[in-house]
Design a protein around this motif. Structure first.
Motif, PDB file in Angstrom:
ATOM      1  N   LEU A   1       0.824  -1.197   0.000  1.00 42.82           N
ATOM      2  CA  LEU A   1       0.000   0.000   0.000  1.00 42.82           C
ATOM      3  C   LEU A   1       0.863   1.254   0.000  1.00 42.82           C
ATOM      4  N   TYR A   2       1.873   1.280   0.859  1.00 44.91           N
ATOM      5  CA  TYR A   2       2.736   2.448   0.918  1.00 44.91           C
ATOM      6  C   TYR A   2       3.600   2.574  -0.327  1.00 44.91           C
ATOM      7  N   ARG A   3       4.019   1.451  -0.902  1.00 41.51           N
ATOM      8  CA  ARG A   3       4.863   1.532  -2.103  1.00 41.51           C
ATOM      9  C   ARG A   3       4.083   2.049  -3.304  1.00 41.51           C
ATOM     10  N   SER A   4       2.786   1.772  -3.355  1.00 41.98           N
ATOM     11  CA  SER A   4       1.972   2.265  -4.466  1.00 41.98           C
ATOM     12  C   SER A   4       1.413   3.658  -4.210  1.00 41.98           C
ATOM     13  N   ALA A   5       1.568   4.147  -2.985  1.00 41.30           N
ATOM     14  CA  ALA A   5       0.975   5.423  -2.610  1.00 41.30           C
ATOM     15  C   ALA A   5       1.455   6.585  -3.475  1.00 41.30           C
ATOM     16  N   PRO A   6       2.760   6.726  -3.766  1.00 38.98           N
ATOM     17  CA  PRO A   6       3.186   7.872  -4.579  1.00 38.98           C
ATOM     18  C   PRO A   6       2.519   7.923  -5.954  1.00 38.98           C
ATOM     19  N   ILE A   7       2.360   6.764  -6.592  1.00 38.93           N
ATOM     20  CA  ILE A   7       1.751   6.728  -7.922  1.00 38.93           C
ATOM     21  C   ILE A   7       0.279   7.127  -7.838  1.00 38.93           C
ATOM     22  N   LEU A   8      -0.430   6.585  -6.844  1.00 37.82           N
ATOM     23  CA  LEU A   8      -1.842   6.924  -6.686  1.00 37.82           C
ATOM     24  C   LEU A   8      -2.001   8.402  -6.348  1.00 37.82           C
ATOM     25  N   PHE A   9      -1.122   8.892  -5.490  1.00 36.17           N
ATOM     26  CA  PHE A   9      -1.159  10.313  -5.133  1.00 36.17           C
ATOM     27  C   PHE A   9      -0.965  11.180  -6.371  1.00 36.17           C
ATOM     28  N   ALA A  10       0.043  10.866  -7.173  1.00 37.93           N
ATOM     29  CA  ALA A  10       0.322  11.660  -8.368  1.00 37.93           C
ATOM     30  C   ALA A  10      -0.848  11.620  -9.346  1.00 37.93           C
ATOM     31  N   LEU A  11      -1.491  10.456  -9.485  1.00 40.62           N
ATOM     32  CA  LEU A  11      -2.604  10.309 -10.415  1.00 40.62           C
ATOM     33  C   LEU A  11      -3.785  11.171  -9.989  1.00 40.62           C
ATOM     34  N   ILE A  12      -4.171  11.101  -8.716  1.00 36.02           N
ATOM     35  CA  ILE A  12      -5.326  11.867  -8.237  1.00 36.02           C
ATOM     36  C   ILE A  12      -5.016  13.365  -8.247  1.00 36.02           C
ATOM     37  N   ALA A  13      -3.818  13.755  -7.834  1.00 40.55           N
ATOM     38  CA  ALA A  13      -3.441  15.171  -7.852  1.00 40.55           C
ATOM     39  C   ALA A  13      -3.477  15.706  -9.276  1.00 40.55           C
ATOM     40  N   PHE A  14      -3.001  14.910 -10.231  1.00 39.79           N
ATOM     41  CA  PHE A  14      -3.030  15.333 -11.629  1.00 39.79           C
ATOM     42  C   PHE A  14      -4.466  15.504 -12.115  1.00 39.79           C
ATOM     43  N   MET A  15      -5.352  14.604 -11.719  1.00 40.86           N
ATOM     44  CA  MET A  15      -6.751  14.707 -12.122  1.00 40.86           C
ATOM     45  C   MET A  15      -7.389  15.980 -11.569  1.00 40.86           C
ATOM     46  N   ALA A  16      -7.001  16.368 -10.346  1.00 40.03           N
ATOM     47  CA  ALA A  16      -7.551  17.593  -9.754  1.00 40.03           C
ATOM     48  C   ALA A  16      -6.982  18.841 -10.416  1.00 40.03           C
ATOM     49  N   LEU A  17      -5.752  18.757 -10.888  1.00 42.89           N
ATOM     50  CA  LEU A  17      -5.073  19.918 -11.452  1.00 42.89           C
ATOM     51  C   LEU A  17      -5.267  20.049 -12.952  1.00 42.89           C
ATOM     52  N   ALA A  18      -5.388  18.939 -13.664  1.00 40.20           N
ATOM     53  CA  ALA A  18      -5.350  18.938 -15.128  1.00 40.20           C
ATOM     54  C   ALA A  18      -6.343  19.903 -15.775  1.00 40.20           C
ATOM     55  N   PRO A  19      -7.604  19.976 -15.329  1.00 35.76           N
ATOM     56  CA  PRO A  19      -8.526  20.901 -16.009  1.00 35.76           C
ATOM     57  C   PRO A  19      -8.040  22.348 -15.995  1.00 35.76           C
TER      58      PRO A  19
END
Length: 613
Positions: A305-323
């Protein structure tokens, strides 16, 4: 009811509705998806208030973006959406009422009483912050482009390009909150949105300090943050820094909660806050990257869970920022406009070129870094002449250093502020850019101070804690009093507002007259007045209407007339005290004076003959 009572009552109601709507929107996320907010501590009232409120402000910002993108940012649609939010959040409101009843029953059963005295003291403490928010907008950047952006969004129902402003397009999530407010209220209420963001940040610090150190640390951290005169100043402005600080703090706190609870929902929340912070201001990108690096470092030897956390964090943050960045790129071809012109192409809005990195690595840079705590309090001319920071950070430096040596948690809290202080040296000298690091810095100092309570039992007394918090809050409270004495009572009538603006903004009478006789104009040295001109007011230090392009043309009125007509300007305003028009027959042939006062002159572009080369 007289205006002296109806004005504060109406705006207090607006503040309450705004805060309640933000909390309801944030709580609605938990109601619609229980796994998203079910982890908020039911026994931690600060967390139950602050996290949903912060999340709700982010939701309202993104809601405004969606509606404006569809051209639907209209009063009727917005009112319907707000009503739907409150209707759907009824279970959350019922839960609050139920928990208050249970808490009251437990307290009375134990022989306690409702702490009306403490509640009254808290309201008295934040009362000056409400008063500062009741003044009309006059701060430089809020009337230069923050509120003009918001007004354009509200008037058009969309997201238009604004070529007459300092930047035609920019990250605008905070301005969209202002636009939603302007659709339903006056231009004073956006200040209360900043106040809600500031109080929510203090609530996050209270919750964070309670969990990381002790309840005492939470209270002291919140008081330290609210005790900053620069933070108190923001309660009376429509600046975006309170929202940037809130969402950065929300991301840092949520990431910390994720690391200590292994709840994926906290990770998703941290990412949503990080992406929203970057959608408020480009500086938020740094803090999103900082949280990403922290998660990356933390997950190296942890569970899947912790090892995948950075990728999931980056994906969701990008989705919030991309528009936000996609909109900017669609208008300019540069998702970080106007920055990185060497990569995306040069424009009239290119920022001042940054010095090579080697030029920053010098003894002077080291001295600036060491002097920074002193400069933000006493030598403010070195950091943009903004209101001061609390002197307790400067006085607490020895405690912070000792705490960092002794406590690994304090060291972790200080990493991002220290790195950002170094980055700050590469930016324009404006202490507002340091505001996002005040919450973690406040928490680190509060944790150190709270650690001293182990010396003796006297520190455990509530009265002593109240004294420490009052002392920490005092600089902000005194600054609010200073502003009140300087500005006088907030104007409560239309006539009083006009007098206040005329007294505060010397160019206000000329701009209001210009607004009555034109819809497109050019102004020399009046760029900060663009909010009070409802049309397009060109003229700024950068952009295609930059001063250095038009000032030399004053000596050739025919060419100046021609260039101004390209913008379809019908009038020219020249502020006194600097630029002076030539007193020649040639000037009078092309420009006819129609207004003059102590602050400015207004000329109408002559229509008698064509301005040919």
């Amino acid at each position: 009811m007289t205006s002296l009572t109806s004005f504060p009552a109406a705006h207090l109601l607006a503040l309450c509705v705004l805060a309640a709507t933000a909390w309801a929107a944030g709580s609605l996320a938990g109601f619609m998806a229980p796994r998203v907010l079910s982890w908020v501590g039911r026994d931690d009232w600060a967390e139950r208030l602050a996290v949903p409120t912060a999340l709700g402000l982010a939701i309202l910002a993104h809601l405004g973006f969606v509606l404006a993108t569809l051209g639907l940012l209209r009063p009727g649609i917005l009112i319907t959406a707000i009503a739907a939010i409150h209707a759907a959040a009824i279970p959350a409101w019922r839960g609050v009422v139920r928990d208050l009843r249970i808490a009251y029953s437990r307290r009375t059963a134990a022989g306690g009483r409702v702490p009306f005295g403490w509640i009254a003291a808290g309201l008295l403490a934040i009362g000056p912050l409400f008063v500062l928010g009741a003044y009309p907008p006059t701060a430089f950047d809020e009337i230069l482009y923050h509120l003009p952006f918001a007004r354009a969004f509200a008037q058009t129902g969309g997201l238009p390009l604004m070529p007459a402003l300092r930047f035609p397009v920019f990250p605008a999530l905070a301005e969209l909150i202002f636009a939603e407010i302007l659709l339903l209220a006056d231009d004073v209420v956006p200040h209360f949105a900043a106040l809600v963001a500031i109080l929510a940040t203090a609530g996050l610090l209270l919750a964070w300090g309670r969990r990381m150190f002790s309840p005492k640390a939470g209270w002291i951290a919140a008081a330290l943050y609210l005790g900053n005169p620069i933070v108190v100043y923001f309660t009376g402005t429509a600046y975006v820094e309170p929202f940037l600080a809130l969402f950065v703090t929300g991301s840092l706190y949520s990431a910390w909660r994720f690391r200590h609870s292994a709840e994926r929902a906290w990770l998703l929340t941290a990412a949503a806050f990080a992406g929203t912070a970057a959608g408020v201001k480009y500086l938020g990108l740094f803090f999103a990257a900082a949280v990403f690096v922290d998660l990356l470092f933390h997950g190296r030897k942890a569970t899947p869970l912790y090892r995948s956390a950075p990728i999931l964090f980056a994906l969701i943050a990008f989705m919030a920022l991309a528009p936000t960045n996609a909109r900017i790129a669609s208008h300019t071809g540069n998702p970080l406009f106007p920055y990185l012109p060497s990569l995306f192409g040069s424009t009239s809005w290119d920022p001042i070129a940054l010095k090579p990195m080697g030029d920053h690595v010098s003894l002077d840079t080291v001295v600036r870094f060491v002097r920074l705590p002193w400069d933000v309090v006493f030598n403010r001319s070195a950091v943009g002449r903004q209101p001061p920071f609390s002197p307790f950070y400067l006085l607490g430096l020895p405690l912070l250093l000792a705490g960092a040596v002794r406590d690994s948690q304090i060291r972790r809290l200080l990493v991002i502020p220290c790195v950002w202080a170094v980055v700050f040296l590469l930016l324009p000298r404006d202490s507002r850019y340091l505001v996002p690091i005040l919450p973690p810095l406040s928490l680190a100092l509060a944790g150190t101070i709270a650690g001293l309570t182990r010396i003796g039992t006297r520190f455990e007394r509530k009265t002593w804690l109240a004294a420490v918090c009052a002392l920490a809050f005092l600089p902000g409270w005194l600054y609010a009093g200073y502003r009140f004495v300087k500005l006088g009572p907030p104007p409560a009538t239309a006539e009083a507002r006009e007098l206040y603006l005329t007294r505060t903004l010397p160019l206000y009478p000329a701009i209001r007259h210009l607004d009555r006789i034109s819809t497109v104009a050019y102004a020399f040295n009046a760029e900060r007045m663009k909010y009070y001109y409802r049309g397009e007011l060109y003229g700024d230090w950068i952009g295609p209407s930059r001063f250095r392009k038009f000032l030399p043309l004053l000596e050739t009125p025919r060419l100046l007339h021609r260039e101004l007509r390209i913008f379809k300007a019908t009038h020219l305003l020249i502020a006194k005290g600097g630029t002076k028009p030539p007193r020649t027959a040639e000037w009078d042939r092309w420009f006819v004076k129609v207004y003059e006062d102590a602050g400015a002159e207004i000329f109408e572009l002559s229509q008698k003959r064509a301005a040919t080369p």
